[in-house]
Design a protein around this motif. Structure first.
Motif, PDB file in Angstrom:
ATOM      1  N   GLU A 157       0.821  -1.217   0.000  1.00 25.48           N
ATOM      2  CA  GLU A 157       0.000   0.000   0.000  1.00 25.48           C
ATOM      3  C   GLU A 157       0.855   1.267   0.000  1.00 25.48           C
ATOM      4  O   GLU A 157       0.477   2.286  -0.589  1.00 25.48           O
ATOM      5  N   HIS A 161      -0.460   2.372  -3.545  1.00 25.51           N
ATOM      6  CA  HIS A 161      -1.601   3.234  -3.194  1.00 25.51           C
ATOM      7  C   HIS A 161      -1.139   4.466  -2.409  1.00 25.51           C
ATOM      8  O   HIS A 161      -1.761   4.858  -1.416  1.00 25.51           O
ATOM      9  N   SER A 164      -3.770   7.318  -1.589  1.00 27.68           N
ATOM     10  CA  SER A 164      -5.095   7.022  -1.042  1.00 27.68           C
ATOM     11  C   SER A 164      -5.017   6.383   0.342  1.00 27.68           C
ATOM     12  O   SER A 164      -5.368   7.001   1.345  1.00 27.68           O
ATOM     13  N   ILE A 165      -4.530   5.143   0.422  1.00 29.18           N
ATOM     14  CA  ILE A 165      -4.493   4.443   1.704  1.00 29.18           C
ATOM     15  C   ILE A 165      -3.073   4.141   2.155  1.00 29.18           C
ATOM     16  O   ILE A 165      -2.865   3.625   3.259  1.00 29.18           O
ATOM     17  N   PHE A 198      -7.671   8.515   2.294  1.00 28.66           N
ATOM     18  CA  PHE A 198      -8.919   7.739   2.318  1.00 28.66           C
ATOM     19  C   PHE A 198      -9.548   7.762   3.704  1.00 28.66           C
ATOM     20  O   PHE A 198     -10.758   7.954   3.856  1.00 28.66           O
ATOM     21  N   GLN A 291     -12.904   3.086  -3.476  1.00 26.62           N
ATOM     22  CA  GLN A 291     -12.300   1.770  -3.329  1.00 26.62           C
ATOM     23  C   GLN A 291     -12.061   1.123  -4.690  1.00 26.62           C
ATOM     24  O   GLN A 291     -11.042   0.460  -4.903  1.00 26.62           O
ATOM     25  N   ILE A 294      -8.872   2.335  -6.025  1.00 23.13           N
ATOM     26  CA  ILE A 294      -7.726   1.742  -5.323  1.00 23.13           C
ATOM     27  C   ILE A 294      -7.430   0.353  -5.877  1.00 23.13           C
ATOM     28  O   ILE A 294      -6.280   0.000  -6.177  1.00 23.13           O
ATOM     29  N   GLU A 297      -5.627   0.046  -9.192  1.00 14.82           N
ATOM     30  CA  GLU A 297      -4.169   0.162  -9.135  1.00 14.82           C
ATOM     31  C   GLU A 297      -3.525  -1.201  -8.908  1.00 14.82           C
ATOM     32  O   GLU A 297      -2.464  -1.513  -9.467  1.00 14.82           O
TER      33      GLU A 297
END
Length: 352
Positions: A157, A161, A164-165, A198, A291, A294, A297
């Protein structure tokens, strides 16, 4: 390649609301439809007359009609009729145990005599009015076990990501891996960190400040054959983390049902269940949209990873401590496969 004596999520009811659905599950081509009682039926997607896909046909009086020459098929795989033809001697096609539950259609592709609907996992968030769920479906061109690896190790992540997260504390904090009651559980706790975008958005939605330190948790649970549910959330720091009072935290369950299609492709049913403001449909839609982006990705990374693995099959991959969850999950899958090959042993025997 795939355990078959178990329940997989095959589709959602809306996918065959207007016409039959053809889908390949664990290498089996299956047609899904509703009979005249409104019950879901699943038969081999193969007309015994000329081999046409039955899913390209239509439903008439609760029977599946082949769109090529009008052969009618029953939910048991037996040919019922065909215009101006005698069909009594036609061979049966395979039918599959199928159940509609929790907003999904579950299918059993193995030995029908072993299918027990009680083995479908209970999903409390799907039946409680205190929870709301929103999700979607991706078709991904990679081995389904690569997706399980991805979900059981969330270190990625930080990199995949990052907007985002993801946050740097994810790969800085150790991950704990255990096998508990037939499940593989990986957990990571991050204390006194700033929430990523997020979760800042979700804090604001619940009326909590988004600029104060939080305690964040990620608890991934793999259940055979390929289900991963992830408890995630943040709580204002110093209030107990995951056990903080409801007015100090925001948390959800990331839902991942991973269904093999072929050796290098799978169906990925993703979503998020939450127990705050479950009545607000606009919030459900917004979370689903975020979501979905996400997971898109992940899709690109996984498909490119699969291409590399196919190109260099002789290369051994490194196994680090962060990979323990995926390694343990693969061991469970391998055990299921071995047991099936030795005698069609039901799913619950995996944990014996």
């Amino acid at each position: 390649m795939f355990p078959k004596n178990c329940w997989y999520v095959a589709c959602t009811p809306d996918e065959f609301a207007e016409k039959p659905l053809g889908r390949q599950i664990c290498g089996e081509r299956i047609a899904f439809y509703r009979d005249n009682e409104g019950k879901v039926a699943a038969v081999e997607d193969f007309c015994p007359h000329r081999g046409a896909p039955l899913s390209l046909g239509y439903i008439e009086d609760g029977q599946l009609v082949c769109g090529y020459h009008g052969l009618k098929m029953g939910r048991d795989g037996k040919t019922i009729s065909m215009p101006k033809q005698r069909v009594g001697g036609f061979p049966c096609v395979k039918s599959y145990p199928v159940e509609e539950r929790y907003g999904f259609i579950w299918v059993w592709t193995g030995d029908k005599s072993l299918a027990n609907a009680d083995d479908i996992p209970h999903l409390e968030w799907a039946v409680s009015k205190e929870w709301a769920y929103g999700g979607g479906l991706y078709h991904i061109n990679c081995d389904y076990k690569l997706m399980i690896d991805n979900l059981m190790d969330l270190t990625h992540e930080t990199y995949v990501h990052s907007t985002s997260i993801g946050q740097k504390e994810i790969d800085e904090m150790p991950v704990n891996t255990r096998v508990i009651d037939g499940e593989v559980v990986t957990s990571r706790i991050m204390e006194n960190v700033i929430a990523p975008p997020f979760w800042q958005s979700n804090l604001r939605t619940k009326g909590l400040p988004d600029d104060q330190p939080v305690d964040r948790w990620q608890i991934c649970r793999f259940s055979p054959p390929s289900h991963v549910l992830i408890e995630v959330g943040v709580a204002l720091a110093g209030h107990g983390g995951k056990d903080a009072p409801a007015d100090k935290r925001v948390n959800s369950i990331v839902v991942d049902f991973i269904t093999p299609e072929t050796e290098t492709s799978h169906w990925y049913f993703w979503g998020m269940a939450r127990n705050f403001q479950p009545e607000v449909q606009a919030l459900t839609d917004a979370i689903r949209k975020g979501q979905g982006g996400i997971f898109a990705e992940d899709l690109e990374m996984l498909e490119q990873q699969q291409k590399n693995l196919l190109k260099f099959p002789e290369r051994d991959l490194l196994k680090l401590d962060i990979d323990a969850g995926g390694v343990q999950a693969r061991r469970m899958i391998d055990k299921m496969l071995k047991q099936e090959q030795q005698g069609q042993i039901p799913l619950e025997s995996v944990n014996a």
